[in-house]
Write a protein that holds these residues in place. Structure first.
Motif, mmCIF file in Angstrom:
data_model
loop_
_atom_site.group_PDB
_atom_site.id
_atom_site.type_symbol
_atom_site.label_atom_id
_atom_site.label_comp_id
_atom_site.label_asym_id
_atom_site.label_seq_id
_atom_site.Cartn_x
_atom_site.Cartn_y
_atom_site.Cartn_z
ATOM 1 N N UNK A 1 0.814 -1.215 0.000
ATOM 2 C CA UNK A 1 0.000 0.000 0.000
ATOM 3 C C UNK A 1 0.848 1.266 0.000
ATOM 4 N N UNK A 2 2.163 1.129 0.204
ATOM 5 C CA UNK A 2 3.072 2.278 0.209
ATOM 6 C C UNK A 2 3.537 2.530 -1.230
ATOM 7 N N UNK A 3 3.054 3.586 -1.899
ATOM 8 C CA UNK A 3 3.384 3.786 -3.313
ATOM 9 C C UNK A 3 4.885 3.927 -3.568
ATOM 10 N N UNK A 4 5.597 4.629 -2.693
ATOM 11 C CA UNK A 4 7.032 4.802 -2.895
ATOM 12 C C UNK A 4 7.761 3.470 -2.783
ATOM 13 N N UNK A 5 7.399 2.663 -1.783
ATOM 14 C CA UNK A 5 8.039 1.358 -1.631
ATOM 15 C C UNK A 5 7.694 0.459 -2.813
ATOM 16 N N UNK A 6 6.469 0.537 -3.307
ATOM 17 C CA UNK A 6 6.109 -0.273 -4.472
ATOM 18 C C UNK A 6 6.953 0.100 -5.685
ATOM 19 N N UNK A 7 7.174 1.386 -5.890
ATOM 20 C CA UNK A 7 8.019 1.819 -7.009
ATOM 21 C C UNK A 7 9.437 1.287 -6.848
ATOM 22 N N UNK A 8 9.956 1.314 -5.615
ATOM 23 C CA UNK A 8 11.311 0.809 -5.385
ATOM 24 C C UNK A 8 11.359 -0.714 -5.534
ATOM 25 N N UNK A 9 10.303 -1.402 -5.133
ATOM 26 C CA UNK A 9 10.228 -2.852 -5.361
ATOM 27 C C UNK A 9 10.250 -3.162 -6.855
ATOM 28 N N UNK A 10 9.459 -2.398 -7.623
ATOM 29 C CA UNK A 10 9.406 -2.620 -9.068
ATOM 30 C C UNK A 10 10.755 -2.332 -9.716
ATOM 31 N N UNK A 11 11.435 -1.268 -9.269
ATOM 32 C CA UNK A 11 12.748 -0.933 -9.832
ATOM 33 C C UNK A 11 13.757 -2.036 -9.535
ATOM 34 N N UNK A 12 13.702 -2.600 -8.332
ATOM 35 C CA UNK A 12 14.628 -3.690 -7.984
ATOM 36 C C UNK A 12 14.332 -4.933 -8.809
ATOM 37 N N UNK A 13 13.047 -5.226 -9.026
ATOM 38 C CA UNK A 13 12.692 -6.392 -9.835
ATOM 39 C C UNK A 13 13.151 -6.222 -11.280
ATOM 40 N N UNK A 14 13.000 -5.023 -11.825
ATOM 41 C CA UNK A 14 13.481 -4.783 -13.186
ATOM 42 C C UNK A 14 15.000 -4.847 -13.252
ATOM 43 N N UNK A 15 15.681 -4.384 -12.192
ATOM 44 C CA UNK A 15 17.144 -4.455 -12.152
ATOM 45 C C UNK A 15 17.624 -5.896 -12.141
ATOM 46 N N UNK A 16 16.851 -6.805 -11.568
ATOM 47 C CA UNK A 16 17.216 -8.224 -11.570
ATOM 48 C C UNK A 16 17.447 -8.716 -12.998
ATOM 49 N N UNK A 17 16.665 -8.187 -13.928
ATOM 50 C CA UNK A 17 16.814 -8.462 -15.358
ATOM 51 C C UNK A 17 16.519 -9.915 -15.703
ATOM 52 N N UNK A 18 15.474 -10.462 -15.095
ATOM 53 C CA UNK A 18 14.939 -11.754 -15.530
ATOM 54 C C UNK A 18 14.153 -11.548 -16.819
ATOM 55 N N UNK A 19 13.828 -12.607 -17.534
ATOM 56 C CA UNK A 19 13.031 -12.432 -18.754
ATOM 57 C C UNK A 19 11.698 -11.735 -18.515
ATOM 58 N N UNK A 20 11.110 -11.902 -17.320
ATOM 59 C CA UNK A 20 9.834 -11.287 -16.982
ATOM 60 C C UNK A 20 9.904 -10.683 -15.588
ATOM 61 N N UNK A 21 9.077 -9.661 -15.353
ATOM 62 C CA UNK A 21 8.828 -9.149 -14.004
ATOM 63 C C UNK A 21 7.319 -9.201 -13.786
ATOM 64 N N UNK A 22 6.890 -9.790 -12.665
ATOM 65 C CA UNK A 22 5.475 -10.071 -12.441
ATOM 66 C C UNK A 22 5.077 -9.640 -11.038
#
Length: 337
Positions: free
Chosen positions: A162-183
């Motif tokens: 529910x924390x928008x800033x933390x969600x954005x940082x979670x999404x950025x970390x998942x994209x940084x992982x650079x797996x074929x997909x982020x879900x």
């Protein structure tokens, strides 16, 4: 150092590399004053964030524990800026048994948070994580695969919050992982998971799914090894390495609630119609269940309930009502700005 539900000889604040165990008192029939020992390594050097990396949350998921064990053996403290808390086999009884759930108390570790220091051994381990490990962290990487029952497309997982800033940082970390997909995966809103508990504690949180089927995926393991180091570089713990253009799909996908899942309707053997990665449509036939011990009974045909790509498929053929047979991932439509 003593904790809410265990103790360790490791000093979390000491520089260098320390390898040992968290010991949780455990008194089964054959060991009156014994302990359950959970492998733990702390590597600290310089100034930077504390990143907790967990594997073995489920004992039949292998790419994460292998990756973490390699980091424990290979990383020189001088390579990092900050602190790593590495736990390759957190659900240690399940890891040793190669099972999703603990053979000691039958519990799924990832449905026991925030735990109970006076509960069963699995609840005590999750209590130690919630009370002693998470408060020391800035970020949490939870390495999963599909286990024995699912084969999942290799992906980094965005934990919703529910924390928008933390969600954005979670999404950025998942994209940084650079797996074929982020879900984005919410686990039907269940807050008893390790990643949900980490988000509740304010940690930047990224998970993974690295294949499955009860085997070690060569592709999944390579993605996991590279991805963990990518996230550590993203967080500033490892130096940023020059790397080629992203190999992952920069779109973020989502499991759109209950419509994402296709469940078994009867006892039988499931025949899927499609391979993982195929584009599918709501209403399209997805597979069928055969009752081999009643050949006069026609099979039940299952259908998809969402548009998207086939993200995950059940591995064992044998099913019973309520088993998850297929999962569809759709394009995430939420706000990431």
């Amino acid at each position: 150092m003593s904790g809410a539900s265990g103790f360790t000889t490791i000093d979390f604040d000491r520089p260098g590399k320390q390898t040992g165990f968290v010991s949780i008192p455990h008194s089964p029939h054959d060991d009156a004053w014994g302990v359950t020992q959970i492998p733990l390594c702390v590597i600290a050097h310089g100034k930077g964030p504390t990143v907790i990396i967990e594997g073995g949350n489920h004992g039949d998921e292998y790419e994460g524990p292998i990756t973490i064990s390699e980091l424990i053996r290979d990383l020189d403290p001088k390579e990092i800026q900050g602190r790593l808390i590495l736990m390759p086999a957190v659900n240690v009884h399940a890891v040793m048994a190669g099972r999703r759930t603990s053979p000691v108390d039958g519990l799924n570790f990832n449905r026991t948070f925030p735990g109970d220091p006076k509960g069963t051994i699995t609840q005590q381990i999750s209590a130690y994580m919630a009370r002693e490990i998470f408060p020391r962290g800035d970020a949490f990487i939870d390495l999963h695969s599909g286990g024995s029952s699912l084969d999942i497309l290799p992906s980094a997982i965005v934990e919703p919050t529910d924390n928008p800033d933390l969600f954005r940082r979670n999404a950025a970390a998942a994209l940084a992982f650079d797996a074929p997909l982020a879900v984005v995966i919410s686990n039907h809103g269940d807050t008893r998971t390790a990643t949900a508990a980490a988000c509740h504690a304010g940690l930047v949180t990224v998970g993974t799914e690295m294949g499955g089927g009860g085997t070690v995926s060569l592709d999944g393991l390579a993605i996991c090894r590279r991805g963990v180091r990518n996230v550590l570089a993203h967080l500033g713990v490892l130096p940023q390495a020059t790397k080629p253009e992203s190999r992952g799909d920069r779109r973020i996908l989502d499991l759109a609630g209950t419509k994402a899942h296709v469940y078994a309707t009867m006892d039988g053997v499931f025949e899927p119609f499609h391979a993982n990665g195929r584009q599918v449509k709501a209403g399209e036939a997805a597979g069928r269940i055969h009752c081999l011990w009643d050949p006069a009974r026609p099979p039940d045909t299952l259908h998809y309930h969402a548009d998207g790509i086939l993200y995950s498929r059940r591995q064992p053929g044998r099913v019973k009502p309520g088993n998850c047979c297929l999962v569809v991932a759709s394009l995430y439509e939420g706000d990431l700005s």
